[in-house]
Structures are given as C-alpha cells and as structure tokens.
Design an enzyme around this catalytic site. Structure first.
Site, PDB file in Angstrom:
ATOM      1  NE  ARG A 112      -3.798  -2.102   2.434  1.00  0.00           N
ATOM      2  CZ  ARG A 112      -4.026  -2.880   3.484  1.00  0.00           C
ATOM      3  NH1 ARG A 112      -3.393  -2.672   4.631  1.00  0.00           N
ATOM      4  NH2 ARG A 112      -4.897  -3.859   3.406  1.00  0.00           N
ATOM      5  CB  ALA A 149     -21.623  -2.696  -4.042  1.00  0.00           C
ATOM      6  CG  ASP A 172      -5.193  -7.714  -2.779  1.00  0.00           C
ATOM      7  OD1 ASP A 172      -4.666  -8.828  -2.959  1.00  0.00           O
ATOM      8  OD2 ASP A 172      -5.355  -7.221  -1.644  1.00  0.00           O
ATOM      9  CB  CYS A 199      -3.402 -13.750  -1.249  1.00  0.00           C
ATOM     10  SG  CYS A 199      -5.181 -13.889  -1.460  1.00  0.00           S
TER      11      CYS A 199
END
Ligand code: SAH
Length: 402
Positions: free
Chosen positions: A220, A285, A306, A346
C-alpha cells in the site's frame, strides 16, 4: 499430559527426511498407521511425539485428522510444550517485530504470529493497538487458546489488554470443536488502528480474516508513492486500504470496487475517517469482471487487482491460473497508456512463477508493451520459515503498461 504417556506416532521408512530438515508438517501418508481418535488413546489436538522408523524421536507436535496429521512444535526432544513454551515462542515473535520497528507511533496494526513463520504452526495473532486477535487453524492451538491469550498479555511492552478469539471458520469443521468467537480476555476497547500514519477501523467481529489485511502494508505504501495525479481503480477493495493510501499520495480520483456492499461501506468509512468530505473518492458494489467489461478504456492509469485466493487447494490450481489470466487480461486491455498495474495473488497453491506466467499470458494477449517495475511479497511481520517455503503466499507484480 506428561512426557512419558504422550502417544508416539511412527513414520514409515525414509519419511523422516523432510522432518530432519525441519519441515513442520507430517502428512498422514508418512505414518505407519493413522491413529483413530477415541480408539487409540488419542484425540484430535493432542500432543504427540513423532518417531523415525528406527525409533529415534524427532520431536513433538499437535495431532489432527486430515492430510497434515501432525504440525510440529519442536524438534528438540527435551522441550516440553507447556505455558513456558508458548511464553518463549511468543516472546521470540515479539523480539522479531521489535527488530522490525513494530509497533511504532504510525503503525499499531501488525502481525505478531504468522504460524509456521514463527514456529507456531496453526496459530495467527494480529495486533490492533491494545487488542490481539487470535486465530487457531488447528485443534491443538484451539485447546491452547487460554494459555496463549494469557501469555500474550505477559509481553508487557505490547500492553495487550484485550484478546479476541476468532476461529469459527478456520478450524476443521469435522473436529466439532464448537469454537465460539469471543473475547478470552477483556472486552471491546475501540477499533481504530494505525498503518503508516493512516487510520483504519478494524471490524474483527464481522470482518474477514482478523478484520483487516495487514499483509498489504508495504505494498500500500508503494501505491501511495505512485498515485500523485493519477486516476486510481482499487479493485477488490475490502476495507479500502489501497484507496486511502492512494488519496494520501495525491491521486486525482480513486474508484473502489468490491462485490460486497458491506466492504464498500467499510471502505467509505475509512476514507471518511482520513479524508472527511473528500470528493475524489467514489465506491461501487459490483463484480470486478463486470466493472472492467463496462469500463471505458483509458479511464484509469493506476489499477490495483488484489482478488481473494482463487485457489484454496492444489486441486483448484488450473482454474485459478485461468482466473488470474482472465482478470489481468481485462486490466491490460483497459488501462491507460503509461499506466501502472499492481496485481496480486494470495493463493498459497499458486507459486510465484505460475502467477508470473498467468500475468505474462494476459499481457501477451493484449499486445501491450509491459515491463516489470517491482516484484512484491508479504511484509516482514509475515516471515517465511526457511524450512517451510509454503509460507510464502503473497505474490505481486507492479507493471508499467505503455
Ligand atoms: N485489497 C484488500 C483485500 C481484498 S480481499 C485489502 O487491501 O484489504 C478480497 C475482496 O474481494 C473481498 O472484499 C471480497 O468481497 C471481494 N470479492 C470477491 N469476489 C469478487 C468479485 N468477483 N468482484 C469484486 N469483488 C470481489
């Protein structure tokens, strides 16, 4: 249980090799026989000794049902697993963070225990100011939770006054441990933590993981460095970490996208906390793929991808790689010339090379000129045990797209 009556699990011949190199997992297939809980004088979560085929004791670990049958806690035959063991390990974990300068006046959110990376397989502890959030991934750590909580408060320098236990979704479902999420010590003491001088509300009661993704702190900060004057798209924003840093770095505008409405409201709250009334930020959203499909080409010149782990298990590897390729291909198609793409994976099951290949195929498909500026990973408070390379799970690339 004292040392003499601790069950001993025997390895098949040759299966001691990886343990002799300190790899902390014993797979069920490596045992001469997988014991049956309740029948063989052993229950899930019990401490067991592990012995090589020649009878030599290798160490002690937590037993559980599943493909990983034992998670090793020590390779020292004489080390007893008691409260002073946890005290020592937690202190070692803290000493490392102290070396890293954590916490400090600007950062009060960090990881104190990163499982195998801190020689405590099955345990995660994140710190948010005076609160520790403890997550057990193994029945053995679940049974040790009270000791762990107490020993955490003994690290006086950290001044932990509240310990929240959050393992309802991380423990094996079949173990029927009925782990309730609740405070073990103390109670709610406020939920605002600092990261690199920025403020974040952390919702450990309802949020994902321990409430915040502390593993993106350094990445970040890198986004902040590149944001000045740019139009930033923060895809899969969750609590808006990257968005807040981009605003702080002087972005012209920031759009945050997440499919979860709850994530969008968390993001808006964190933006408001740091930049009240700032009109540079908008949030939506919606599904990531849908947003990228509908997005006007060239709209954004800094994009962050991400996504959640596309592969939770090795069996899902192929689909996961396809997912990364499809997602990145859309970003390459739409990012403005001179744009910077931060792209992450991840998934523990996807290694660095496989991820890079998926992004490479996506780039080639777009026919853009693409160069790698940075290769990113998890921060130092998520250390990788050199004997357990699986602990390196976060992979990122920063790409310059012409
Ligand atoms: N970047 C975040 C962490 C991302 S976690 C941070 O720095 O904290 C992954 C997020 O992706 C979750 O919030 C989840 O709601 C969201 N998500 C999952 N599938 C999605 C999809 N198809 N489109 C958009 N968001 C999605």
């Amino acid at each position: 249980m004292n040392k003499t009556d601790m069950p001993v699990l025997n390895l098949r011949k040759g299966k001691e090799e990886s343990l002799d190199r300190f790899h902390p997992w014993v797979f069920s297939g490596a045992l001469t026989r997988m014991p049956e809980p309740g029948k063989d004088g052993i229950e899930e979560g019990d401490l067991v000794k592990v012995a090589a085929a020649d009878g030599r004791i290798i160490g002690t670990g937590h037993f559980q049902i599943g493909s990983i049958a034992v998670r090793m806690l020590t390779f020292d035959q004489n080390e007893t697993i008691d409260s002073s063991f946890y005290s020592r390990r937690l202190r070692e974990a803290y000493t490392l963070r102290q070396t890293l300068g954590l916490p400090d006046n600007n950062t009060t959110a960090f990881r104190l225990v990163h499982g195998e990376g801190d020689f405590l397989p099955g345990l995660v502890v994140d710190i948010y100011g005076p609160t520790a959030v403890v997550q057990a991934h193994s029945p053995g750590m679940h049974f040790a939770r009270e000791i762990i909580a107490k020993e955490l408060t003994e690290i006086k320098e950290l001044d932990i006054r509240s310990v929240y236990y959050k393992s309802e979704t991380t423990l094996p479902y079949k173990a029927q441990l009925d782990a309730r999420n609740d405070y073990i010590i103390g109670s709610f003491l406020g939920d605002t933590a600092l990261e690199n001088g920025l403020k974040f509300r952390v919702d450990w009661l309802r949020g994902q993981k321990t409430g915040f993704f502390v593993d993106q702190r350094d990445n970040r900060a890198l986004v902040r460095r590149y944001s000045a004057g740019r139009s930033v798209l923060n895809m899969f924003c969750y609590t808006g970490g990257f968005s807040v840093y981009a605003l702080d770095g002087g972005a012209r505008e920031v759009v945050s996208v997440d499919s979860s409405a709850k994530a969008i409201s968390l993001t808006e709250a964190n933006v408001e906390l740091n930049f009240p009334g700032d009109t540079r930020h908008a949030a939506e959203a919606t599904d990531a793929f849908k947003y990228l499909d509908n997005m006007e080409a060239g709209r954004h010149d800094l994009i962050i991808l991400d996504p959640p782990a596309f592969a939770k298990h090795r069996s899902a590897l192929h689909n996961a790689l396809q997912g990364y390729r499809r997602l990145n291909a859309r970003a390459f198609e739409k990012i403005a010339p001179g744009g910077i793409l931060f792209t992450f994976s991840c998934s523990q099951a996807v290694n660095r090379e496989q991820f890079r290949l998926a992004v490479f195929s996506a780039a080639a498909q777009s026919r853009r000129k693409v160069r790698i500026l940075h290769q990113l990973t998890q921060p130092a408070d998520h250390p990788v045990n050199i004997y357990h390379p699986e602990g390196e799970y976060l992979k990122g690339l920063v790409l310059y797209v012409e």
